[in-house]
Design an enzyme around this catalytic site. Sequence first.
Site, PDB file in Angstrom:
ATOM      1  CD  GLU A   1      -2.827  -1.190  -0.011  1.00  0.00           C
ATOM      2  OE1 GLU A   1      -3.065  -0.126  -0.613  1.00  0.00           O
ATOM      3  OE2 GLU A   1      -3.279  -2.283  -0.391  1.00  0.00           O
TER       4      GLU A   1
ATOM      5  CB  CYS B   1      -1.497   6.831   2.813  1.00  0.00           C
ATOM      6  SG  CYS B   1      -2.514   5.892   3.930  1.00  0.00           S
TER       7      CYS B   1
HETATM    8  P1  NAD Z   1       9.079   5.279   3.072  1.00  0.00           P
HETATM    9  O1  NAD Z   1       8.826   4.676   1.739  1.00  0.00           O
HETATM   10  O2  NAD Z   1      10.155   6.265   3.206  1.00  0.00           O
HETATM   11  O3  NAD Z   1       9.422   4.128   4.139  1.00  0.00           O
HETATM   12  C1  NAD Z   1       8.582   3.015   4.302  1.00  0.00           C
HETATM   13  C2  NAD Z   1       9.428   1.839   4.739  1.00  0.00           C
HETATM   14  O4  NAD Z   1      10.300   1.497   3.664  1.00  0.00           O
HETATM   15  C3  NAD Z   1      10.307   2.137   5.957  1.00  0.00           C
HETATM   16  O5  NAD Z   1      10.351   1.007   6.785  1.00  0.00           O
HETATM   17  C4  NAD Z   1      11.649   2.399   5.323  1.00  0.00           C
HETATM   18  O6  NAD Z   1      12.736   2.137   6.177  1.00  0.00           O
HETATM   19  C5  NAD Z   1      11.641   1.452   4.151  1.00  0.00           C
HETATM   20  N1  NAD Z   1      12.554   1.864   3.086  1.00  0.00           N
HETATM   21  C6  NAD Z   1      12.885   3.122   2.724  1.00  0.00           C
HETATM   22  N2  NAD Z   1      13.765   3.087   1.709  1.00  0.00           N
HETATM   23  C7  NAD Z   1      13.985   1.793   1.426  1.00  0.00           C
HETATM   24  C8  NAD Z   1      14.785   1.112   0.480  1.00  0.00           C
HETATM   25  N3  NAD Z   1      15.527   1.770  -0.397  1.00  0.00           N
HETATM   26  N4  NAD Z   1      14.761  -0.232   0.464  1.00  0.00           N
HETATM   27  C9  NAD Z   1      13.997  -0.913   1.337  1.00  0.00           C
HETATM   28  N5  NAD Z   1      13.213  -0.323   2.264  1.00  0.00           N
HETATM   29  C10 NAD Z   1      13.206   1.013   2.301  1.00  0.00           C
HETATM   30  O7  NAD Z   1       7.671   5.853   3.579  1.00  0.00           O
HETATM   31  P2  NAD Z   1       7.359   6.683   4.901  1.00  0.00           P
HETATM   32  O8  NAD Z   1       7.910   8.042   4.745  1.00  0.00           O
HETATM   33  O9  NAD Z   1       7.686   5.898   6.109  1.00  0.00           O
HETATM   34  O10 NAD Z   1       5.763   6.747   4.815  1.00  0.00           O
HETATM   35  C11 NAD Z   1       5.109   7.642   3.983  1.00  0.00           C
HETATM   36  C12 NAD Z   1       4.669   6.999   2.687  1.00  0.00           C
HETATM   37  O11 NAD Z   1       3.891   5.861   2.974  1.00  0.00           O
HETATM   38  C13 NAD Z   1       3.771   7.917   1.864  1.00  0.00           C
HETATM   39  O12 NAD Z   1       4.078   7.773   0.507  1.00  0.00           O
HETATM   40  C14 NAD Z   1       2.378   7.383   2.162  1.00  0.00           C
HETATM   41  O13 NAD Z   1       1.419   7.670   1.174  1.00  0.00           O
HETATM   42  C15 NAD Z   1       2.645   5.932   2.282  1.00  0.00           C
HETATM   43  N6  NAD Z   1       1.607   5.268   3.071  1.00  0.00           N
HETATM   44  C16 NAD Z   1       0.651   4.569   2.404  1.00  0.00           C
HETATM   45  C17 NAD Z   1      -0.358   3.951   3.109  1.00  0.00           C
HETATM   46  C18 NAD Z   1      -1.434   3.174   2.396  1.00  0.00           C
HETATM   47  O14 NAD Z   1      -2.180   2.430   3.053  1.00  0.00           O
HETATM   48  N7  NAD Z   1      -1.548   3.293   1.089  1.00  0.00           N
HETATM   49  C19 NAD Z   1      -0.414   4.064   4.500  1.00  0.00           C
HETATM   50  C20 NAD Z   1       0.586   4.788   5.143  1.00  0.00           C
HETATM   51  C21 NAD Z   1       1.606   5.380   4.418  1.00  0.00           C
END
Ligand code: NAD
Length: 542
Positions: free
Chosen positions: A292, A326
Amino acid sequence: MSGTIRVPAPENEPVYSYAPGTSARAALKAALKQVGNERPDIPVIIGGEEIRTGETHPIRAPHDHGLCLGSWHAAGAEEARRAIANTLEARREWASWAWEDRVAVFLRAAEMLRTTWRPRINASTMLGQSKNAFQSEIDAACEVIDFFRYGAFFAEQIFDQQPHSETGIWNRLDYRPLEGFVYAVSPFNFTAIGANLAGLPAMVGCGVLWKPSKHAVLSGYYIYRLLEEAGLPPGVINFVPGDPVEITAAALEHRDFAGLHFTGSTGVFQSLWTTVGKNIARYRSYPRLVGETGGKDFILAHPSADADALRTAIVRGSFEYQGQKCSAASRAYVPRSLWKQIRDPLIEETDGLAMGDPADFRNFVNAVIDRGAFDTISGYIDRAAASTDARVIAGGRYSDADGYFIRPTIIEAENPTHEAMCDEIFGPVMSIHVYPDGEWSQTLDLVDRTSPYALTGAVFARERPAVREALERLRYAAGNFYVNDKPTGAVVGQQPFGGGRASGTNDKAGSAFNISRWLSPRSIKENLAPPTSVDYPFMGAE
Ligand code: NAD
């Protein structure tokens, strides 16, 4: 034990008000003091063992640079590999438990969170992720409880689905947990998402490697401890905060990688999917990929919309938790006639929102999560202020002097394809395009094609044909669609959550659709009267 087991009928956990004078408020205030002073040294946890790698990071409150809440040890590739081996081992016994024993652990955790653990989990979310009491309550307390209660109920419903059997045959479905381990990667913005991503695959028997966001280690740690105290055996979920690139590489190159349960940004999910594609021949099974991701969620107002309902939805939908949901509304389309009515009160209400420390309960808005978010969001505001086809009409100010504070901001964009109308900004910024009243139909197309995302959206209208038209023409523009309501605040069991297009695989968190992804059913046919001759009747002599 014999019997067809039924879990308790699930109910959504009632939301505490935390109004002045309530005992819940007093308990939460006390927990805020306690969590603010404890400064735990949070380990990586593998097989129940605390591992301190020595590579430590401080946990700072986003709203107060001077408030250090503790530190955490970062795992790297070595710990990730160890955690995977350990969870594969732990999974063997866990998968053999009766399903009712597994869900009992989570129902017990829900009950503990409802009572004794509630203040601590809320306080760690409020301070660590800068959330006000109400926003934390609906996330870290109620939604976690709901995920566990409804998860147990949906698992029961799935297990209940058994095939038809003809005379002499007994057909059954054995709902096996995935063979291997599930890699759960959670974002910073909801404590409940971490609990769900790691918890639900485990509930149905999988072993899980959980990598929380570096900005939610404190609340994630307490969720882990809650589950442990509720009776989750060591190693079923291994808690592995750390370097996302190294841990991910170790997980996605492993032969037993069986599923990805991800929530976060679109770019990261796409990069993980690409890696899985490259590694596909290595795996023992085809991994399940559930993600998501981002959104550019809309509010579309028809000329017949109720002005007060629209204004309230814009303010709440865009600025609660600083727009870091999100599902947060971040673009709106308002007909000129209605804009004349709501513009000034909307600006006044937005500029009047109290902002500051979440421990001061008068604040509606708190800080954004970190320096990176602060710079990105303020960059969008500055570019809009300097632009010729957009204006900042509310907020627009920001300061990182004490914490990462950004005033709730409204941008009026004449150009409907201005970057602020198209990009996920993930902060307290709402961009509004005012359209001529006669262009409702063209505006429906505009809403549908402006962004690659399709997470949430809302239509406001009193005329039913307009609602019907929006439902039809925007059918694929949002996985969660709201009529005369803000596009945030989905409740487990009521509005299963998830989006399509670039917003994710739409496996609907908080539903049986999601849980079924962690199961690999086995069909069993038992012949109660097996044939004893090769010849079929048609082969008989005339
Ligand atoms: P993010 O993508 O920065 O991080 C999410 C996770 O991915 C973290 O655990 C992070 O450590 C990991 N991550 C980051 N870079 C990575 C890489 N290169 N390789 C592997 N893992 C990696 O997101 P965030 O800032 O924590 O959250 C915000 C984002 O999440 C927004 O885009 C938001 O829309 C989305 N979000 C979506 C939903 C949904 O249900 N659709 C819900 C909540 C948040």
